[in-house]
Scaffold this motif. Structure first.
Motif, PDB file in Angstrom:
ATOM      1  N   PRO A 186      -8.738   6.749   3.678  1.00  0.00           N
ATOM      2  CA  PRO A 186      -8.532   6.810   2.230  1.00  0.00           C
ATOM      3  C   PRO A 186      -7.139   7.279   1.822  1.00  0.00           C
ATOM      4  O   PRO A 186      -6.706   7.008   0.700  1.00  0.00           O
ATOM      5  CB  PRO A 186      -9.615   7.778   1.748  1.00  0.00           C
ATOM      6  CG  PRO A 186     -10.015   8.551   2.952  1.00  0.00           C
ATOM      7  CD  PRO A 186      -9.831   7.640   4.114  1.00  0.00           C
ATOM      8  N   GLU A 187      -6.436   7.946   2.718  1.00  0.00           N
ATOM      9  CA  GLU A 187      -5.073   8.368   2.406  1.00  0.00           C
ATOM     10  C   GLU A 187      -4.174   7.173   2.080  1.00  0.00           C
ATOM     11  O   GLU A 187      -3.145   7.306   1.413  1.00  0.00           O
ATOM     12  CB  GLU A 187      -4.476   9.135   3.593  1.00  0.00           C
ATOM     13  CG  GLU A 187      -5.212  10.439   3.919  1.00  0.00           C
ATOM     14  CD  GLU A 187      -6.318  10.242   4.941  1.00  0.00           C
ATOM     15  OE1 GLU A 187      -6.665  11.227   5.604  1.00  0.00           O
ATOM     16  OE2 GLU A 187      -6.849   9.111   5.071  1.00  0.00           O
ATOM     17  N   ASN A 188      -4.564   5.970   2.543  1.00  0.00           N
ATOM     18  CA  ASN A 188      -3.753   4.762   2.320  1.00  0.00           C
ATOM     19  C   ASN A 188      -4.247   3.904   1.154  1.00  0.00           C
ATOM     20  O   ASN A 188      -3.657   2.862   0.866  1.00  0.00           O
ATOM     21  CB  ASN A 188      -3.742   3.898   3.590  1.00  0.00           C
ATOM     22  CG  ASN A 188      -3.076   4.597   4.758  1.00  0.00           C
ATOM     23  OD1 ASN A 188      -2.274   5.511   4.572  1.00  0.00           O
ATOM     24  ND2 ASN A 188      -3.410   4.179   5.966  1.00  0.00           N
ATOM     25  N   PHE A 189      -5.331   4.313   0.484  1.00  0.00           N
ATOM     26  CA  PHE A 189      -5.950   3.456  -0.523  1.00  0.00           C
ATOM     27  C   PHE A 189      -5.019   3.134  -1.694  1.00  0.00           C
ATOM     28  O   PHE A 189      -4.850   1.972  -2.074  1.00  0.00           O
ATOM     29  CB  PHE A 189      -7.228   4.110  -1.061  1.00  0.00           C
ATOM     30  CG  PHE A 189      -8.419   3.993  -0.162  1.00  0.00           C
ATOM     31  CD1 PHE A 189      -8.323   3.395   1.088  1.00  0.00           C
ATOM     32  CD2 PHE A 189      -9.655   4.498  -0.547  1.00  0.00           C
ATOM     33  CE1 PHE A 189      -9.423   3.286   1.926  1.00  0.00           C
ATOM     34  CE2 PHE A 189     -10.762   4.396   0.272  1.00  0.00           C
ATOM     35  CZ  PHE A 189     -10.650   3.795   1.504  1.00  0.00           C
ATOM     36  N   VAL A 190      -4.453   4.159  -2.299  1.00  0.00           N
ATOM     37  CA  VAL A 190      -3.701   3.961  -3.542  1.00  0.00           C
ATOM     38  C   VAL A 190      -2.485   3.073  -3.310  1.00  0.00           C
ATOM     39  O   VAL A 190      -2.251   2.102  -4.045  1.00  0.00           O
ATOM     40  CB  VAL A 190      -3.280   5.322  -4.145  1.00  0.00           C
ATOM     41  CG1 VAL A 190      -2.377   5.106  -5.351  1.00  0.00           C
ATOM     42  CG2 VAL A 190      -4.520   6.121  -4.550  1.00  0.00           C
ATOM     43  N   GLU A 191      -1.714   3.373  -2.275  1.00  0.00           N
ATOM     44  CA  GLU A 191      -0.526   2.574  -1.997  1.00  0.00           C
ATOM     45  C   GLU A 191      -0.905   1.139  -1.630  1.00  0.00           C
ATOM     46  O   GLU A 191      -0.227   0.182  -2.041  1.00  0.00           O
ATOM     47  CB  GLU A 191       0.274   3.215  -0.855  1.00  0.00           C
ATOM     48  CG  GLU A 191       1.589   2.517  -0.542  1.00  0.00           C
ATOM     49  CD  GLU A 191       2.577   2.516  -1.707  1.00  0.00           C
ATOM     50  OE1 GLU A 191       3.415   1.594  -1.774  1.00  0.00           O
ATOM     51  OE2 GLU A 191       2.496   3.435  -2.562  1.00  0.00           O
ATOM     52  N   SER A 192      -1.992   0.970  -0.887  1.00  0.00           N
ATOM     53  CA  SER A 192      -2.428  -0.372  -0.507  1.00  0.00           C
ATOM     54  C   SER A 192      -2.830  -1.187  -1.731  1.00  0.00           C
ATOM     55  O   SER A 192      -2.507  -2.378  -1.835  1.00  0.00           O
ATOM     56  CB  SER A 192      -3.595  -0.286   0.480  1.00  0.00           C
ATOM     57  OG  SER A 192      -3.210   0.360   1.667  1.00  0.00           O
ATOM     58  N   LEU A 193      -3.523  -0.554  -2.659  1.00  0.00           N
ATOM     59  CA  LEU A 193      -3.917  -1.248  -3.883  1.00  0.00           C
ATOM     60  C   LEU A 193      -2.704  -1.670  -4.696  1.00  0.00           C
ATOM     61  O   LEU A 193      -2.654  -2.775  -5.241  1.00  0.00           O
ATOM     62  CB  LEU A 193      -4.832  -0.348  -4.719  1.00  0.00           C
ATOM     63  CG  LEU A 193      -6.303  -0.313  -4.309  1.00  0.00           C
ATOM     64  CD1 LEU A 193      -7.027   0.817  -5.022  1.00  0.00           C
ATOM     65  CD2 LEU A 193      -6.972  -1.648  -4.629  1.00  0.00           C
ATOM     66  N   LYS A 194      -1.724  -0.798  -4.788  1.00  0.00           N
ATOM     67  CA  LYS A 194      -0.510  -1.123  -5.542  1.00  0.00           C
ATOM     68  C   LYS A 194       0.187  -2.343  -4.956  1.00  0.00           C
ATOM     69  O   LYS A 194       0.589  -3.259  -5.675  1.00  0.00           O
ATOM     70  CB  LYS A 194       0.448   0.070  -5.545  1.00  0.00           C
ATOM     71  CG  LYS A 194       0.021   1.231  -6.428  1.00  0.00           C
ATOM     72  CD  LYS A 194       1.035   2.381  -6.334  1.00  0.00           C
ATOM     73  CE  LYS A 194       0.622   3.557  -7.201  1.00  0.00           C
ATOM     74  NZ  LYS A 194       1.560   4.704  -7.052  1.00  0.00           N
ATOM     75  N   ARG A 195       0.324  -2.373  -3.627  1.00  0.00           N
ATOM     76  CA  ARG A 195       1.038  -3.469  -2.985  1.00  0.00           C
ATOM     77  C   ARG A 195       0.252  -4.770  -3.059  1.00  0.00           C
ATOM     78  O   ARG A 195       0.823  -5.850  -3.258  1.00  0.00           O
ATOM     79  CB  ARG A 195       1.335  -3.120  -1.533  1.00  0.00           C
ATOM     80  CG  ARG A 195       2.295  -1.947  -1.381  1.00  0.00           C
ATOM     81  CD  ARG A 195       2.779  -1.811   0.040  1.00  0.00           C
ATOM     82  NE  ARG A 195       3.699  -0.687   0.196  1.00  0.00           N
ATOM     83  CZ  ARG A 195       4.393  -0.445   1.288  1.00  0.00           C
ATOM     84  NH1 ARG A 195       4.277  -1.241   2.341  1.00  0.00           N
ATOM     85  NH2 ARG A 195       5.205   0.590   1.351  1.00  0.00           N
ATOM     86  N   ALA A 196      -1.065  -4.684  -2.895  1.00  0.00           N
ATOM     87  CA  ALA A 196      -1.889  -5.890  -2.925  1.00  0.00           C
ATOM     88  C   ALA A 196      -1.937  -6.500  -4.316  1.00  0.00           C
ATOM     89  O   ALA A 196      -2.211  -7.702  -4.467  1.00  0.00           O
ATOM     90  CB  ALA A 196      -3.294  -5.566  -2.440  1.00  0.00           C
TER      91      ALA A 196
END
Length: 694
Positions: free
Chosen positions: A354-364
């Motif tokens: 979950p530490e990667n969720f926010v950044e991954s959503l932004k990029r996707a």
């Protein structure tokens, strides 16, 4: 004075004061809070079970043109029709989201694990990240069942193409795929099945990867060969259809007996250590029944798998699968897997940290992003598990034995769970509506979950401290940590050694959060943070006080690995096993759980099974069988160029998404294919030889 009596005496001395303290502070258990809404969750398209595959002969078969030209016409391979079974498995076009595919291209994985070797049967990891799933095939298959309605759920046939029950339900006759072959052309038959059973599962000196034991398939179960393509199971229970799930990944995936026997002590006069380690990563072209075989390994760099020319599955047009020629597994870190998948330098990731969720959503969200991201249900959960074995598993010293006696005390477990601030743990991983309070027990994402049966002890530090005092634990030296009673472990500070997987940031972050929260309670927790393979070995050996473990299939699907829900046998539970040749010293609530699990396995009534799991959840969470930490959804990240990805595929339910998406039928349209193959127009060579052949 014995440890047990020491605790009892101390508890009696303190009972009057501590009982009042508990009454003053301890919160009452309640129903677990409702989970926050999560609108990003993907939607699953449900289909009938029989709409996915069938076994039948087709009028003609095809393969990549280069295989025909370079291998068949030169005499290196028989024609494709001769390499396929009499009746291959056929994937039905109607269940393939984008229909019949085309050959070519590569799927590039990034993983954080490192391979020990190719001997899955003897417990060696291939590095995880879908390598073993791409190489191994099992008697049955469960991963695609996420798209089948619960009332129709039974494992799909696989290496066992069909089966029938005897009239009394105690015997199950399984028919294997006739004429299927290993990737080196050696026939697959009942010899491979019986070698896996007799010389790996049943042999107490061998521990297959993913923990298969005889009890996994029911206490007293036997298996015998009937003929070359038929085996017969005999069960104590009548019609235990539940065991069909245990015959899928990862507990009944036979290895190539014609290769493995050359190192097995029974056949080769070797040691068990030589057997387990006889096929290191450098041993290339290991025969597989899966769609791809290993042809290259460069330490700390990459593992490459190439298409299996004898793969036994086709599409309805007669095209031999897989469509993809090559799989890459770049050896990096698990966090890097997400980064590369989002960036487009990797093609696939189970976004589970979950530490990667926010950044991954932004990029996707960028239209130009190379990958798409789809969240599923909250199926990723973490439990703190306590070692309950008081009779020798792991050969504990005096301190460790004293901790185990504490672990077996319900008031102590209540104190621990009440001292866990789950909201803070979740928010420390990721902000937003991702994480949810999880008290333990069944995953909220399974169809068997019942919120009203889920008992939750709210965060209450004062109440938790009062319970510790009731147990007989006080800070007698004034250093902020409670001590064992006098006469137990020298009256030293209560120190817990907690095992954690060093490969995952989420595991480490949760562990550190638990350490801090237990310090507030007055318990000193020391981390034993080791990589995945060492973590597994340490856990299986019982050398831990507590451990943090991500939930497995038994908690996410219930019907998979069901025996592992409780210590139904001496080696089934993750945290309570027996020493060699011993019996599990069950706690009263564990006996209840064992009885419920056994009734569930024996039942074929859907309503009864649902009710049994409600009772299981109530007993498990009331007695704090495990201490739940947090629960959250995962997301599938996959490059947009890939076709035939099923809608709503969870990253983990019956199995990981590498199997859920059915990679052998995934393809890349001709106009989207990239130049990624490292060994174009080459096939696996002979077992043990270097590299592929062309």
């Amino acid at each position: 004075m014995t440890i047990k009596h020491g605790f009892a005496r101390a508890a009696m001395l303190l009972l009057g004061v501590s009982a009042l303290a508990q009454a003053a502070y301890a919160s009452e258990p309640t129903v677990v809070p409702e989970q926050p809404a999560f609108p990003a969750q993907g939607k699953i398209t449900y289909v009938p079970r029989d709409s996915i595959i069938e076994f039948k002969a087709l009028p003609e078969y095809k393969e990549p043109a280069w295989v025909t030209e370079k291998f068949v016409k030169t005499g290196k391979l028989p024609p494709v029709a001769e390499r396929l079974p009499k009746e291959p498995m056929v994937f039905k076009t109607g269940n393939m989201p984008d229909g019949v595919g085309v050959y070519g291209d590569t799927m590039r994985h990034v993983i954080g694990g490192r391979p020990e070797g190719w001997n899955y049967s003897a417990g060696q990891t291939q590095g995880w990240g879908g390598i073993d799933i791409g190489m191994s095939e099992c008697l049955t298959r469960t991963a695609p069942l996420f798209q089948v309605e619960a009332t129709d759920v039974e494992p799909l046939p696989n290496l066992a193409r069909s089966w029938e029950w005897s009239q009394d339900g105690h015997k199950l006759t399984m028919h294997l795929v006739e004429g299927a072959k290993w990737s080196d052309g050696d026939p697959f038959d009942a010899e491979d099945v019986m070698f896996y059973w007799d010389d790996n599962v049943v042999d107490p000196n061998v521990s297959p990867l993913n923990g298969a034991t005889p009890e996994t398939f029911g206490e007293g179960t036997t298996l015998k060969k009937v003929d070359q393509y038929t085996v017969e199971w005999t069960f104590k229970e009548a019609f235990p259809r539940q065991h069909l799930y245990a015959m899928a990944y990862g507990t009944f995936c036979p290895g190539p007996s014609h290769i493995l026997k050359t190192k097995h002590p029974k056949y080769a006069g070797t040691t068990y250590d030589q057997y387990k380690n006889g096929f290191p990563p450098e041993y290339l072209n290991m025969p597989v029944m899966g769609a791809w075989a290993p042809v290259a390994y460069r330490p700390d760099d990459i593992i490459v798998l190439r298409r299996n020319p004898y793969y036994w599955k086709v599409d309805e047009a007669g095209n031999q699968l897989p469509y993809l020629n090559e799989l890459h597994y770049k050896l990096s870190t698990w966090a890097d897997r997400d980064v590369q998948a989002i960036a487009g330098s990797g093609d696939f990731s189970n976004l589970e940290q979950p530490e990667n969720f926010v950044e991954s959503l932004k990029r996707a969200a960028d239209e130009a992003a190379p990958s798409r991201l789809a969240f599923g249900a909250r199926l990723i959960g973490y439990n703190l598990r306590m070692n309950y074995s008081a009779n020798g598993w792991g050969e504990p010293d005096e301190r460790a034995q004293a901790v185990r006696e504490l672990n077996r005390n319900l008031d102590f477990r209540k104190a621990v769970t009440m001292a866990v601030d789950r909201k803070k743990l979740g928010e420390a991983l990721v902000k937003g509506p991702f994480t949810a309070i999880y008290p333990g027990g069944l995953s909220s994402g399974t169809s068997f979950y019942d919120r009203q049966s889920t008992v939750y002890y709210p965060y209450d530090l004062d109440g938790a401290k009062a319970l510790l005092e009731k147990v007989g634990l006080k800070d007698t030296d004034g250093n902020g940590f409670v001590n064992f009673p006098a006469g137990t472990a020298g009256g030293a500070d209560v120190q817990i050694v907690m095992l954690v997987n060093a490969d995952y940031g989420t595991d480490r972050n949760l562990a550190e959060g638990v350490v801090g929260q237990m310090e507030q309670l007055g318990i000193k927790v020391v981390l034993n943070s080791v990589d995945g393979t060492k973590r597994d070995a340490t856990q299986y050996a019982g050398r831990f006080d507590w451990l943090i473990r991500r939930n497995e299939q038994e908690l996410t699907s219930v019907v998979q690995n069901t025996t592992q829900l409780a210590p139904t046998g001496p080696r089934t539970s993750w945290h309570h096993r027996a020493p060699e040749s011993g019996k599990v010293d069950l706690l009263p609530h564990e006996q209840e759980l064992v009885d419920l699990v056994n009734k569930f396995i024996a039942s074929n009534d859907n309503a009864e099974r649902a009710e049994l799991m409600k009772q299981f959840q109530k007993v498990s969470t009331t007695n704090v069988d495990t201490v739940g930490l947090t629960e959250y959804p995962g997301a599938l990240i996959i490059n947009k160029r890939f076709s035939n990805i099923p809608a709503g595929a969870p990253i983990f339910m019956f199995n990981w998404a590498e199997d859920t998406i059915i990679r052998e039928r995934v393809f890349v349209a001709a106009d989207k294919q990239g130049d990624f193959e490292l060994y174009p127009e080459q096939l696996p060579g002979k077992p043990g030889e270097a590299g592929p052949i062309n």
